[in-house]
Design an enzyme around this catalytic site. Sequence first.
Site, short mmCIF file in Angstrom:
data_model
loop_
_atom_site.label_atom_id
_atom_site.label_comp_id
_atom_site.label_asym_id
_atom_site.label_seq_id
_atom_site.Cartn_x
_atom_site.Cartn_y
_atom_site.Cartn_z
NE ARG A 240 -1.84 1.82 3.47
CZ ARG A 240 -1.72 1.64 4.79
NH1 ARG A 240 -2.40 0.70 5.41
NH2 ARG A 240 -0.92 2.40 5.51
CG HIS A 244 -6.31 2.78 6.28
ND1 HIS A 244 -6.54 1.49 5.84
CD2 HIS A 244 -7.52 3.25 6.70
CE1 HIS A 244 -7.82 1.20 6.00
NE2 HIS A 244 -8.43 2.25 6.51
CE1 TYR A 253 0.99 2.31 8.72
CE2 TYR A 253 -0.14 4.03 9.99
CZ TYR A 253 0.00 3.30 8.83
OH TYR A 253 -0.83 3.54 7.77
C1 LIG Z 1 -15.18 -5.30 11.58
C2 LIG Z 1 -14.32 -4.08 11.38
N1 LIG Z 1 -13.29 -3.86 12.22
C3 LIG Z 1 -12.50 -2.77 12.03
C4 LIG Z 1 -12.76 -1.90 11.01
C5 LIG Z 1 -11.87 -0.70 10.78
N2 LIG Z 1 -11.05 -0.94 9.61
C6 LIG Z 1 -11.36 -0.43 8.40
S1 LIG Z 1 -10.27 -0.88 7.23
C7 LIG Z 1 -9.35 -1.76 8.32
C8 LIG Z 1 -8.09 -2.43 7.89
C9 LIG Z 1 -8.29 -3.56 6.96
O1 LIG Z 1 -7.04 -3.99 6.53
P1 LIG Z 1 -6.90 -5.01 5.36
O2 LIG Z 1 -7.96 -6.03 5.43
O3 LIG Z 1 -5.51 -5.49 5.28
O4 LIG Z 1 -7.26 -4.11 4.08
P2 LIG Z 1 -6.48 -2.83 3.54
O5 LIG Z 1 -7.19 -1.63 4.14
O6 LIG Z 1 -5.08 -2.92 3.94
O7 LIG Z 1 -6.65 -2.88 2.07
C10 LIG Z 1 -9.91 -1.72 9.59
C11 LIG Z 1 -9.33 -2.37 10.78
C12 LIG Z 1 -13.87 -2.16 10.17
N3 LIG Z 1 -14.16 -1.37 9.14
N4 LIG Z 1 -14.62 -3.25 10.37
#
Ligand SMILES: Cc1ncc(C[n+]2csc(CCOP(=O)(O)OP(=O)(O)O)c2C)c(N)n1
Length: 327
Positions: A240, A244, A253
């Site tokens: 990425r 985020h 981080y």
């Molecule tokens: C059930 C839930 N827990 C926490 C969140 C907050 N949240 C949004 S995106 C994210 C990270 C997801 O990471 P990843 O699956 O690796 O996808 P990326 O964003 O890196 O593409 C989190 C923790 C959420 N949206 N839903």
Amino acid sequence: MPLSNEKKKEMFWTMLLSRRLDERAWVLHRQGKIAFHISGIGQEAAQVGAVYAIEKGKDWLVPYYRDLSMLIAMGMSPTDFVMSLMGKAQEPSSGARQMPSHFSLRQANIVSHSAPVATQSPHASGIGLGIKMDGKDEVVLTTIGEGSTSQGEWYEAVNFAAIHQLPVVFLVENNRYAISVPQEKQMAVSSAADKACGLGLPGIEVDGTQMFEVYDAVKEAVDNARKGDGPSVIEAKMYRLTPHSSDDDDRSYRTREEVEHFKKEDPIIVMKEQLIEQGLMTEEEYKTLEEKAKKSVDDAVEEATRAPYPKGEEAATPVYAEEENHD
Ligand SMILES: Cc1ncc(C[n+]2csc(CCOP(=O)(O)OP(=O)(O)O)c2C)c(N)n1
Ligand SMILES: [Mg+2]
């Protein structure tokens, strides 16, 4: 059938257009013109490679919030996307009722995910079950981030699809972070593809910066699913390149050296060089594509800026189905 040279160039164009559009979204955010952006920068090769493996208008796509290039490949216009960023009435996903990047396109069988991560995976298995029950030869491609494969919903969805041999391809876009949490704090295996063996389906790992490798892997999985040979998990590894979201500061981080290192593996650069090396594109043609992308993004911003917002009194109207639509 192998991809034609024309198709390969079209795929690169989709990556490039999505990248320039995504970059403009960051600018619009910093200019105070939009409230939020969540970026697919660094993930375009995997997204375009994967989505070209399904049949447009026949198969189903259940994407997640970073999949801008998939949506562009499936027919969402840059103007539609900017309209969603600006919350304009005509934006196609929800008429501005959802957050941006909660993509859907009814005419292309693209189903919106919810904000809680991994809830799209059981939806995808459910659609797969419907396809199997109806005896159709459609396939579902669904995507997810690697961090979200730690959620129970993902295991339940993959397990269910494996038990019932459903026509679903689970693509994991492993960009190494779940917001601030690195992969090694999310899973004890090196790849989400390794989780598949415990659930009884194939798990394949590919380089997510190599668009045609991703295409080949997803195409094989799609062909198997269509033949009735069941689901697969594919993990595409990438990085990425942005924080985020527009509201995240990744300096807290990860080091700048790390980000700089991965910029050398930027899929736009990797694929551009590959196409030039293989004689499929010249530097001149690339420059023309850059100009075309800039104009397309400029036009989209202009058109979306002029478009009207939804009317306040209509805020709830398309959210709930009318009673007569329930049966
Ligand atoms: C059930 C839930 N827990 C926490 C969140 C907050 N949240 C949004 S995106 C994210 C990270 C997801 O990471 P990843 O699956 O690796 O996808 P990326 O964003 O890196 O593409 C989190 C923790 C959420 N949206 N839903
Ligand atoms: Mg991630």
